[in-house]
Motif scaffolding. Structure first.
Motif, PDB file in Angstrom:
ATOM      1  N   ILE A 245       0.827  -1.206   0.000  1.00 17.91           N
ATOM      2  CA  ILE A 245       0.000   0.000   0.000  1.00 17.91           C
ATOM      3  C   ILE A 245       0.865   1.261   0.000  1.00 17.91           C
ATOM      4  O   ILE A 245       0.547   2.243  -0.682  1.00 17.91           O
ATOM      5  N   TYR A 253      -1.364   8.390  -4.780  1.00 21.46           N
ATOM      6  CA  TYR A 253      -2.768   8.104  -4.513  1.00 21.46           C
ATOM      7  C   TYR A 253      -3.142   8.624  -3.123  1.00 21.46           C
ATOM      8  O   TYR A 253      -2.391   8.465  -2.154  1.00 21.46           O
ATOM      9  N   LYS A 260     -10.354   2.933   0.093  1.00 18.98           N
ATOM     10  CA  LYS A 260     -11.269   2.174  -0.758  1.00 18.98           C
ATOM     11  C   LYS A 260     -10.569   0.957  -1.360  1.00 18.98           C
ATOM     12  O   LYS A 260     -11.201  -0.087  -1.577  1.00 18.98           O
ATOM     13  N   THR A 261      -9.275   1.073  -1.607  1.00 16.04           N
ATOM     14  CA  THR A 261      -8.511  -0.077  -2.081  1.00 16.04           C
ATOM     15  C   THR A 261      -8.504  -1.178  -1.030  1.00 16.04           C
ATOM     16  O   THR A 261      -8.696  -2.356  -1.337  1.00 16.04           O
ATOM     17  N   THR A 273     -13.452   1.163  -6.030  1.00 15.73           N
ATOM     18  CA  THR A 273     -12.234   1.932  -5.782  1.00 15.73           C
ATOM     19  C   THR A 273     -12.310   3.365  -6.284  1.00 15.73           C
ATOM     20  O   THR A 273     -11.375   4.138  -6.069  1.00 15.73           O
ATOM     21  N   SER A 281      -8.100   7.277  -8.850  1.00 15.56           N
ATOM     22  CA  SER A 281      -8.581   6.029  -8.274  1.00 15.56           C
ATOM     23  C   SER A 281      -7.606   4.904  -8.593  1.00 15.56           C
ATOM     24  O   SER A 281      -7.077   4.817  -9.703  1.00 15.56           O
ATOM     25  N   VAL A 282      -7.377   4.048  -7.630  1.00 16.68           N
ATOM     26  CA  VAL A 282      -6.550   2.866  -7.862  1.00 16.68           C
ATOM     27  C   VAL A 282      -7.300   1.936  -8.812  1.00 16.68           C
ATOM     28  O   VAL A 282      -8.486   1.653  -8.600  1.00 16.68           O
ATOM     29  N   GLU A 284      -9.058  -1.116 -10.570  1.00 17.37           N
ATOM     30  CA  GLU A 284      -9.586  -2.383 -10.073  1.00 17.37           C
ATOM     31  C   GLU A 284      -8.667  -3.548 -10.431  1.00 17.37           C
ATOM     32  O   GLU A 284      -8.621  -4.554  -9.711  1.00 17.37           O
ATOM     33  N   ILE A 287      -6.412  -5.038  -7.740  1.00 16.37           N
ATOM     34  CA  ILE A 287      -6.960  -5.635  -6.522  1.00 16.37           C
ATOM     35  C   ILE A 287      -6.618  -7.114  -6.346  1.00 16.37           C
ATOM     36  O   ILE A 287      -6.254  -7.533  -5.236  1.00 16.37           O
ATOM     37  N   GLY A 328     -15.266   1.383  -9.417  1.00 16.06           N
ATOM     38  CA  GLY A 328     -13.852   1.369  -9.772  1.00 16.06           C
ATOM     39  C   GLY A 328     -13.395   2.502 -10.643  1.00 16.06           C
ATOM     40  O   GLY A 328     -14.129   3.385 -11.023  1.00 16.06           O
TER      41      GLY A 328
END
Length: 329
Positions: A245, A253, A260-261, A273, A281-282, A284, A287, A328
């Motif tokens: 992370i 980010y 949310k991730t 996300t 946004s990271v 999807e 994930i 996402g």
């Protein structure tokens, strides 16, 4: 609900993350479903409009609709709740405090006005005015690491002495509140919970609850029954966050995107996300690998309450390759 106090404010408090659609509108149907899921996990309470809740993006209609939903659902479920009235503008924050206090939550969370750093005297003046507007509902002061005005032990002592309506604080580390843990409920980042509880912290407004509210609750209970084991979990958790992370944070980010991730990694709620403009946004697509790493590092946070191998398999199967997250990037 009954007002909270420095001794009754404790444990794992889960943020309410905003599911947003492709047009950045809040999906209130999904929000209600996710809130219902949180309320079944045994968390000590729910809070709104922290950083994870993207409070800085809400307009006033969204703000009121969100709080009416939370007040109704939490009251019906008998789960304590705090309403965040934070805003970078002190004037807007005062108006939000009035409206939040009218719903009589356990406490109202606030941040200090944030465009310019405040002198200590201005901090006390700001909190005194906020307390007056809260009309008897206690305040919790949220002071994240990126706030322009950072609390010091000396300033926090003055707050505890001069503004008794402040019953708790969220601070980067419990050392900021050294000597004050008997007078204030000191809350820390979720991933530092075991270490901080050993130093007097009351609990966490929890990023770990983003990933697994039920797992965060079990971990908190373990800090009281098996402190050494809880610290061992913290070590593995921090290893996962540092390895997987932290690089996302280093890539720019935002904290809401990371929260949310973590929720998508846990796969327990349909948040997705996607974060609101102007933040990224990271994807999807990131994930599945993150989820695999999390299961390797901290399966005890992600399992069902029985913590069995069969439970792990059921949860992983239910999560699927991209979890239940929708929306996402």
């Amino acid at each position: 609900m009954q007002a909270l106090g420095p001794r009754s404010l404790k444990g794992i408090w889960s943020p309410l993350l905003l599911p947003v659609d492709a047009h950045e509108a809040i999906d209130f149907d999904r929000l209600g479903e996710n809130l219902a899921a949180v309320l079944r996990t045994g968390v000590n309470g729910v809070y709104t409009n922290g950083t994870a809740g993207e409070f800085h993006t809400l307009d006033e209609r969204e703000y009121d609709r969100l709080h009416e939903l939370v007040a109704d659902r939490c009251t019906a479920a008998g789960v304590p709740y705090q309403l965040g009235a934070s805003h970078p503008s002190g004037q807007i924050s005062l108006d939000r405090i009035r409206r939040a206090a009218a719903l009589r939550p356990g406490a109202v969370q606030v941040v200090l006005p944030d465009w310019l750093p405040l002198h200590p005297t201005e901090v006390l003046t700001a909190l005194t005015r906020m307390a007056e507007v809260a009309d008897g509902v206690p305040l919790v002061l949220y002071n994240p690491p990126y706030a322009k005005t950072q609390l010091t032990p000396r300033l926090l002592t003055r707050i505890a002495e001069e503004v008794p309506q402040v019953i708790g604080v969220k601070v980067p580390g419990v050392e900021v509140a050294e000597g004050l843990t008997e007078r204030l409920a000191v809350f820390v980042a979720g991933h530092t919970l075991a270490t901080a509880c050993g130093k007097g912290a009351a609990g966490s407004y929890s990023n770990v609850a983003c990933m697994s509210p039920a797992g965060a609750v079990r971990w908190y209970e373990r800090t009281r029954t098996d402190p050494a084991g809880a610290r061992e979990v913290e070590g593995r958790l921090r290893g996962f966050l540092d390895a997987y992370i932290a690089p996302l944070a280093a890539d720019g980010y935002s904290d809401p995107a990371l929260d949310k991730t973590l929720c998508a990694v846990g796969g327990w709620a349909s948040v997705g996300t996607r974060v609101r403009w102007p933040h990224r946004s990271v994807p999807e697509s990131a994930i599945p690998a993150l989820r695999e790493a999390a299961w390797e590092a901290v399966p005890d946070l992600l399992t069902d309450p029985a913590g069995s191998v069969d439970g792990i398999k059921r949860n992983r199967a239910a999560s699927g390759p991209a979890g239940s997250a929708r929306g996402g990037a």
